[in-house]
Design an enzyme around this catalytic site. Structure first.
Site: not given
Ligand SMILES: [Zn+2]
Ligand SMILES: *[C@@H]1O[C@H](CO)[C@@H](O)[C@H](O)[C@H]1NC(C)=O
Length: 423
Positions: A182-184, A258-259, A312-313, A363, A385
């Site tokens: 995930h980029a951020r 990630n989906r 994260s996070y 989730y 995470e």
């Molecule tokens: Zn992530």
């Protein structure tokens, strides 16, 4: 007007637009008081509210970004549902701009010195990270091997680094780790780099971890997204890959890597809307970046023991399944390993990590890489995470990187030791 004048005018407009974008956006913290309110948060996340983290259980709190357009409805909802909340930030745009300016200063203060170790003083670009692993391969030719495993959508080179103890024994068991899905989530590549550094440059302290195992690491799985988040304040909270998708004449960028994996793809917890942060993609493995991870997983499946993916996070150590609340038959093994990591961190720093299956403690989210790795044959598959920092959670200040990555290494090391003991 001179060409330069036109250019600077355009740049000026771009900057104004960038700063405008999160202008007036707010961050709220929400604390569900019952299971129904927990479900409500989950529904909001599916309806276009950008949750920085989503924790649905009682006694936990979640953070959500609320745009000026959403504000009226959101406040109505808060009062109708009597949802316990607090306003954490009144103008996200201003906060991000300030953090961005600080980082620019940091970059100038801490330039890359060329060869040698990376400090934990700041975050690095994909190119800087690639240069670092290239340099490691030059310096440690008997223990470090690089392989180009593919290209991102924007044609950035994806390279794995394989770390061995140099004894040339083939077909050892494998631990595969990746970061930067995930980029951020900038702390993820930083943590992964630190692990690489420990295994390579501090080999003497960690030789046991490489005796019967090779470590294969992909430091930034989604380099296009990662680079994009470094281009300006507008982009800082971007999460996905960068392949454009059109919806009703509007272009939205990227799928959630990630989906995007082909295991219960696009079932619960994933979106078919290209503009959603959890867009599963138009079909499984639509993203070149997830194809690369898939291929690595299959290449090493027969000797792959642990897959570790760093996000994260939220302080979680998560294991399959993410697509269902049911547990795999061998869940106890997964739990042993994850718990070893959580316990080691707790003992060393006092930080709490919650351990359990993705669906049950976080989730439901189908199509994630950890489920796929487990299904492909990795006996242990864990999503870590890390802790949050900064106002959004994705912005631990540079001064905190060292603390975060050393803590992460303690957990990863303990999990690897447990794996080596068990398998
Ligand atoms: Zn992530
Ligand atoms: C991995 O798990 C499978 C299925 O539970 C088991 O048969 C196999 O022996 C395990 N691999 C190792 C290396 O222990």
């Amino acid at each position: 007007m001179s060409r330069f004048g036109v250019l600077s005018l355009l740049l000026g407009l771009a900057l104004v637009a960038a700063e405008y974008d999160y202008d007036g956006y707010r961050i709220y913290e929400l604390r569900p008081a019952n299971a129904e309110q927990g479900e409500l948060l989950y529904k909001l996340s599916q309806q276009g509210y950008d949750f920085l983290n989503l924790r649905r259980l009682l006694g936990q709190s979640s953070r959500v970004i609320v745009s000026p357009d959403q504000l009226e409805n959101f406040e109505k909802l808060l009062s109708e549902q009597q949802l316990s909340h607090s306003l954490i930030n009144e103008n996200l745009g201003a906060t991000i701009a300030e953090e961005f300016a600080q980082r620019q200063v940091q970059r100038r203060l801490s330039p890359i010195s060329g060869k040698g170790r990376l400090s934990t003083d700041r975050y690095y670009t994909h190119e800087e990270i690639t240069n670092y692993i290239n340099d490691l391969a030059d310096r440690f030719p008997s223990r470090v091997f690089l392989k180009t495993v593919g290209w991102s959508y924007e044609k950035r080179e994806l390279k794995t680094i394989t770390i061995t103890n140099g004894d040339r024994r083939a077909n050892k068991k494998v631990i595969f780790m990746d970061g930067g899905f995930h980029a951020r989530e900038w702390i993820s590549p930083a943590a992964v780099l630190y692990v690489i550094e420990q295994l390579v440059e501090k080999f003497d302290e960690n030789a046991e971890l490489l005796k019967d195992y090779d470590w294969i690491v992909l430091p930034v799985a989604n380099p296009d997204g990662y680079e994009y988040t470094q281009t300006g304040t507008l982009a800082r909270l971007f999460r996905k890959t960068r392949q454009p998708y059109k919806l009703l004449g509007q272009t939205c960028y990227g799928a959630d890597p990630n989906r995007n994996f082909d295991f219960h793809w696009n079932e619960e917890g994933a979106s078919s809307n290209p503009c959603s942060d959890t867009f599963a993609g138009p079909q499984p493995f639509s993203e070149p970046e997830t194809q690369v991870v898939r291929d690595i997983l299959h290449t090493y499946a027969d000797r792959g023991i642990m897959y570790l993916t760093i996000h994260s996070y939220g302080n979680y150590l998560l294991y399959p399944w993410g697509w269902t609340s049911e547990l795999p038959e061998t869940w106890q093994d997964l739990d042993d390993v994850a718990r070893a990591g959580g316990d080691a961190i707790k003992e060393a720093t006092g930080t709490d990590y919650e351990v359990g299956s993705s669906t049950n403690v976080l989730y439901i989210a189908a199509g994630a890489s950890d489920d796929y790795a487990f299904y492909a044959g990795f006996n242990i598959s864990i999503t870590m995470e890390l802790s949050g920092g900064g106002i959004t959670g994705f912005d631990p200040p540079a001064s905190k990187i060292d603390e975060f990555v050393t803590e992460t290494w303690i957990g990863i090391r303990a999990m690897a030791e447990k794996v080596i003991e068990k398998y």
